[in-house]
Design a protein around this motif. Structure first.
Motif, PDB file in Angstrom:
ATOM      1  N   PHE A   6       0.858  -1.197   0.000  1.00  0.00           N
ATOM      2  CA  PHE A   6       0.000   0.000   0.000  1.00  0.00           C
ATOM      3  C   PHE A   6       0.883   1.231   0.000  1.00  0.00           C
ATOM      4  O   PHE A   6       2.047   1.172   0.383  1.00  0.00           O
ATOM      5  N   ARG A   7       0.308   2.356  -0.391  1.00  0.00           N
ATOM      6  CA  ARG A   7       1.093   3.595  -0.304  1.00  0.00           C
ATOM      7  C   ARG A   7       0.178   4.782  -0.027  1.00  0.00           C
ATOM      8  O   ARG A   7      -0.962   4.843  -0.458  1.00  0.00           O
ATOM      9  N   PHE A   8       0.720   5.740   0.733  1.00  0.00           N
ATOM     10  CA  PHE A   8       0.048   7.019   0.897  1.00  0.00           C
ATOM     11  C   PHE A   8       0.938   8.013   0.159  1.00  0.00           C
ATOM     12  O   PHE A   8       2.160   7.993   0.316  1.00  0.00           O
ATOM     13  N   ALA A   9       0.312   8.864  -0.695  1.00  0.00           N
ATOM     14  CA  ALA A   9       1.118   9.669  -1.626  1.00  0.00           C
ATOM     15  C   ALA A   9       0.734  11.149  -1.623  1.00  0.00           C
ATOM     16  O   ALA A   9       0.185  11.659  -2.599  1.00  0.00           O
ATOM     17  N   PRO A  10       1.010  11.851  -0.523  1.00  0.00           N
ATOM     18  CA  PRO A  10       0.616  13.269  -0.471  1.00  0.00           C
ATOM     19  C   PRO A  10       1.551  14.189  -1.269  1.00  0.00           C
ATOM     20  O   PRO A  10       2.682  13.814  -1.569  1.00  0.00           O
ATOM     21  N   SER A  11       1.044  15.357  -1.599  1.00  0.00           N
ATOM     22  CA  SER A  11       1.853  16.388  -2.253  1.00  0.00           C
ATOM     23  C   SER A  11       2.210  17.457  -1.223  1.00  0.00           C
ATOM     24  O   SER A  11       1.320  17.953  -0.534  1.00  0.00           O
ATOM     25  N   PRO A  12       3.485  17.816  -1.126  1.00  0.00           N
ATOM     26  CA  PRO A  12       3.887  18.813  -0.119  1.00  0.00           C
ATOM     27  C   PRO A  12       3.630  20.252  -0.576  1.00  0.00           C
ATOM     28  O   PRO A  12       4.552  21.045  -0.692  1.00  0.00           O
ATOM     29  N   ILE A  42       6.299  10.999  -1.708  1.00  0.00           N
ATOM     30  CA  ILE A  42       6.122  12.450  -1.736  1.00  0.00           C
ATOM     31  C   ILE A  42       5.950  12.868  -3.188  1.00  0.00           C
ATOM     32  O   ILE A  42       6.869  12.724  -3.996  1.00  0.00           O
ATOM     33  N   GLU A  43       4.767  13.364  -3.520  1.00  0.00           N
ATOM     34  CA  GLU A  43       4.460  13.711  -4.911  1.00  0.00           C
ATOM     35  C   GLU A  43       4.747  15.198  -5.143  1.00  0.00           C
ATOM     36  O   GLU A  43       3.870  16.054  -5.031  1.00  0.00           O
ATOM     37  N   ASP A  44       6.014  15.455  -5.437  1.00  0.00           N
ATOM     38  CA  ASP A  44       6.476  16.851  -5.521  1.00  0.00           C
ATOM     39  C   ASP A  44       6.983  17.208  -6.916  1.00  0.00           C
ATOM     40  O   ASP A  44       8.026  17.843  -7.047  1.00  0.00           O
ATOM     41  N   SER A 204       3.677  14.363 -15.539  1.00  0.00           N
ATOM     42  CA  SER A 204       2.365  14.829 -15.089  1.00  0.00           C
ATOM     43  C   SER A 204       2.001  13.947 -13.905  1.00  0.00           C
ATOM     44  O   SER A 204       2.641  12.909 -13.684  1.00  0.00           O
ATOM     45  N   TYR A 205       0.983  14.325 -13.179  1.00  0.00           N
ATOM     46  CA  TYR A 205       0.523  13.472 -12.075  1.00  0.00           C
ATOM     47  C   TYR A 205       0.254  12.059 -12.595  1.00  0.00           C
ATOM     48  O   TYR A 205       0.717  11.065 -12.024  1.00  0.00           O
ATOM     49  N   HIS A 206      -0.480  11.967 -13.716  1.00  0.00           N
ATOM     50  CA  HIS A 206      -0.901  10.655 -14.228  1.00  0.00           C
ATOM     51  C   HIS A 206       0.293   9.766 -14.578  1.00  0.00           C
ATOM     52  O   HIS A 206       0.328   8.590 -14.225  1.00  0.00           O
ATOM     53  N   SER A 208       3.538  10.028 -13.625  1.00  0.00           N
ATOM     54  CA  SER A 208       4.428   9.644 -12.521  1.00  0.00           C
ATOM     55  C   SER A 208       3.762   8.656 -11.570  1.00  0.00           C
ATOM     56  O   SER A 208       4.419   7.773 -11.027  1.00  0.00           O
ATOM     57  N   VAL A 209       2.447   8.804 -11.393  1.00  0.00           N
ATOM     58  CA  VAL A 209       1.782   7.912 -10.443  1.00  0.00           C
ATOM     59  C   VAL A 209       1.798   6.458 -10.953  1.00  0.00           C
ATOM     60  O   VAL A 209       2.060   5.532 -10.177  1.00  0.00           O
ATOM     61  N   VAL A 210       1.590   6.247 -12.250  1.00  0.00           N
ATOM     62  CA  VAL A 210       1.589   4.851 -12.717  1.00  0.00           C
ATOM     63  C   VAL A 210       3.016   4.284 -12.763  1.00  0.00           C
ATOM     64  O   VAL A 210       3.230   3.117 -12.443  1.00  0.00           O
ATOM     65  N   VAL A 222      -5.083   2.869  -2.424  1.00  0.00           N
ATOM     66  CA  VAL A 222      -6.210   3.377  -1.626  1.00  0.00           C
ATOM     67  C   VAL A 222      -6.132   4.888  -1.684  1.00  0.00           C
ATOM     68  O   VAL A 222      -5.154   5.484  -1.217  1.00  0.00           O
ATOM     69  N   ARG A 223      -7.110   5.527  -2.285  1.00  0.00           N
ATOM     70  CA  ARG A 223      -7.090   6.982  -2.397  1.00  0.00           C
ATOM     71  C   ARG A 223      -8.518   7.496  -2.522  1.00  0.00           C
ATOM     72  O   ARG A 223      -9.460   6.706  -2.660  1.00  0.00           O
ATOM     73  N   GLY A 224      -8.669   8.817  -2.496  1.00  0.00           N
ATOM     74  CA  GLY A 224     -10.003   9.414  -2.440  1.00  0.00           C
ATOM     75  C   GLY A 224     -10.810   9.245  -3.726  1.00  0.00           C
ATOM     76  O   GLY A 224     -10.257   9.058  -4.812  1.00  0.00           O
ATOM     77  N   ASP A 226     -12.183  11.438  -5.291  1.00  0.00           N
ATOM     78  CA  ASP A 226     -11.904  12.514  -6.244  1.00  0.00           C
ATOM     79  C   ASP A 226     -10.913  12.060  -7.323  1.00  0.00           C
ATOM     80  O   ASP A 226     -10.783  12.729  -8.345  1.00  0.00           O
ATOM     81  N   LEU A 227     -10.236  10.933  -7.096  1.00  0.00           N
ATOM     82  CA  LEU A 227      -9.287  10.437  -8.092  1.00  0.00           C
ATOM     83  C   LEU A 227      -9.805   9.214  -8.842  1.00  0.00           C
ATOM     84  O   LEU A 227      -9.095   8.624  -9.654  1.00  0.00           O
ATOM     85  N   GLU A 228     -11.067   8.862  -8.586  1.00  0.00           N
ATOM     86  CA  GLU A 228     -11.619   7.648  -9.207  1.00  0.00           C
ATOM     87  C   GLU A 228     -11.618   7.753 -10.737  1.00  0.00           C
ATOM     88  O   GLU A 228     -11.240   6.803 -11.430  1.00  0.00           O
TER      89      GLU A 228
HETATM   90  N1  GLU Z   1      -0.685  13.197  -4.673  1.00  0.00           N
HETATM   91  C1  GLU Z   1      -2.111  13.023  -4.800  1.00  0.00           C
HETATM   92  C2  GLU Z   1      -2.809  13.955  -3.846  1.00  0.00           C
HETATM   93  O1  GLU Z   1      -2.200  14.436  -2.907  1.00  0.00           O
HETATM   94  C3  GLU Z   1      -2.560  11.606  -4.503  1.00  0.00           C
HETATM   95  C4  GLU Z   1      -2.188  10.690  -5.590  1.00  0.00           C
HETATM   96  C5  GLU Z   1      -2.657   9.264  -5.461  1.00  0.00           C
HETATM   97  O2  GLU Z   1      -2.948   8.774  -4.348  1.00  0.00           O
HETATM   98  O3  GLU Z   1      -2.692   8.614  -6.486  1.00  0.00           O
HETATM   99  O4  GLU Z   1      -3.980  14.208  -4.039  1.00  0.00           O
END
Ligand code: GLU
Length: 290
Positions: A6-12, A42-44, A204-206, A208-210, A222-224, A226-228
């Motif tokens: 699993f991962r949690f991936a916040p942006s600073p 860290i999604e920076d 881009s977010y898309h 780098s995330v994949v 596992v994420r919100g 809003d990203l579905e």
């Molecule tokens: N970095 C994204 C955010 O903070 C989350 C990305 C993800 O979980 O795929 O909203």
């Protein structure tokens, strides 16, 4: 058997709020139930909006909540080479083109189309107008001198070309807390010619995330909610790049008392403020249903 990852991936780009706390705690909860590992990323990639002090604050806030994660933490800004390599692969498949348009150019082209047709122009799931295609058919003779002159440009997916190359049907599996899995249909085409490399950063977010989910061996995202919708695009990228598709769980969002989504940009109450006002990690967990 290898363990689920699993991962949690916040942006600073601001302080974490209750919505982040929920997502991080849910990831940790899943990892515990499924006897998996928990990573932090860290999604920076957005070098103008991300700041080192926010990154430090992420570690502090998560540790305060009682979360533990594996080291080293992956910081996207240290891996632009990985995203460039993935981009070269997809460019090689002839499904991306450079786009020189500004937001204003796009808004003007869309207004023009609406005036011509008398019909509202379609929008993507994030609410942005679909790209009207201004740069889609530029010839190499037009493109090359502009790039050589250093004109800023993004790269977009050519969705019509992609649809021919990979017609689908596309999809992924979502999972729930009991480990049930369900097949979900993905409709990446509703994003139109999405930006795959931004003007201001080499990814881009898309993208780098994949790339990162694969390189980090993430099996469960596992994420919100809003990203579905973005997952539909991620699935297409995975197919195109030959990457595995993880399982997904899109959780409900924590709303503020007005029923709006919490957002750093709206100064939603930060965990740090709640902490300064005397909240304990136990109280936060309880408030979020853990
Ligand atoms: N970095 C994204 C955010 O903070 C989350 C990305 C993800 O979980 O795929 O909203």
């Amino acid at each position: 058997m290898t363990k689920p990852v699993f991962r949690f991936a916040p942006s600073p780009n601001g302080r974490l709020h209750l919505g982040h706390a929920y997502s991080a705690l849910l990831n940790a909860d899943f990892a515990r139930r499924f006897e998996g590992r928990l990573l932090l990323r860290i999604e920076d990639i957005d070098i103008t909006r991300c700041r080192p002090e926010f990154e430090e604050a992420i570690y502090e806030d998560l540790a305060w909540l009682g979360l533990r994660w594996e080291e080293p933490v992956r910081r996207q800004s240290e891996h632009f080479g990985d995203y460039r390599a993935a981009f070269r692969t997809l460019k090689g498949r002839g499904v991306a083109y450079p786009c020189f348009c500004s937001r204003k150019d796009i808004a003007e082209a869309v207004a023009c189309r609406e005036a011509e047709t008398g019909r509202a122009w379609p929008h993507d799931p994030d609410g942005a107008p679909l790209y009207p295609g201004t740069c889609r058919n530029l010839s190499a003779v037009e493109i090359e001198p502009r790039i050589a002159a250093g004109e800023r440009h993004a790269w977009r997916f050519d969705m019509a070309a992609l649809k021919k190359l990979l017609p689908g049907p596309h999809g992924y599996h979502r999972f729930d807390c009991d480990g049930h899995e369900e097949r979900m249909a993905a409709d990446p085409w509703r994003w139109g010619d999405a930006v795959i490399v931004r003007k201001d950063t080499p990814t881009s977010y898309h993208l780098s995330v994949v790339v990162d989910d694969t390189l980090q061996g993430v099996t469960h995202v596992v994420r919100g909610q809003d990203l579905e919708a973005a997952t539909d695009l991620h699935v297409l990228l995975q197919v195109l790049l030959g990457l595995p598709t993880p399982l997904y769980h899109h959780h409900g969002l924590v709303l503020d008392p007005e029923g709006d989504k919490l957002a750093k940009s709206r100064q939603s109450q930060a965990l740090a403020e709640l902490r300064a006002a005397g909240a304990t990690p136990q109280a936060i967990r309880q408030r979020l249903g853990f």
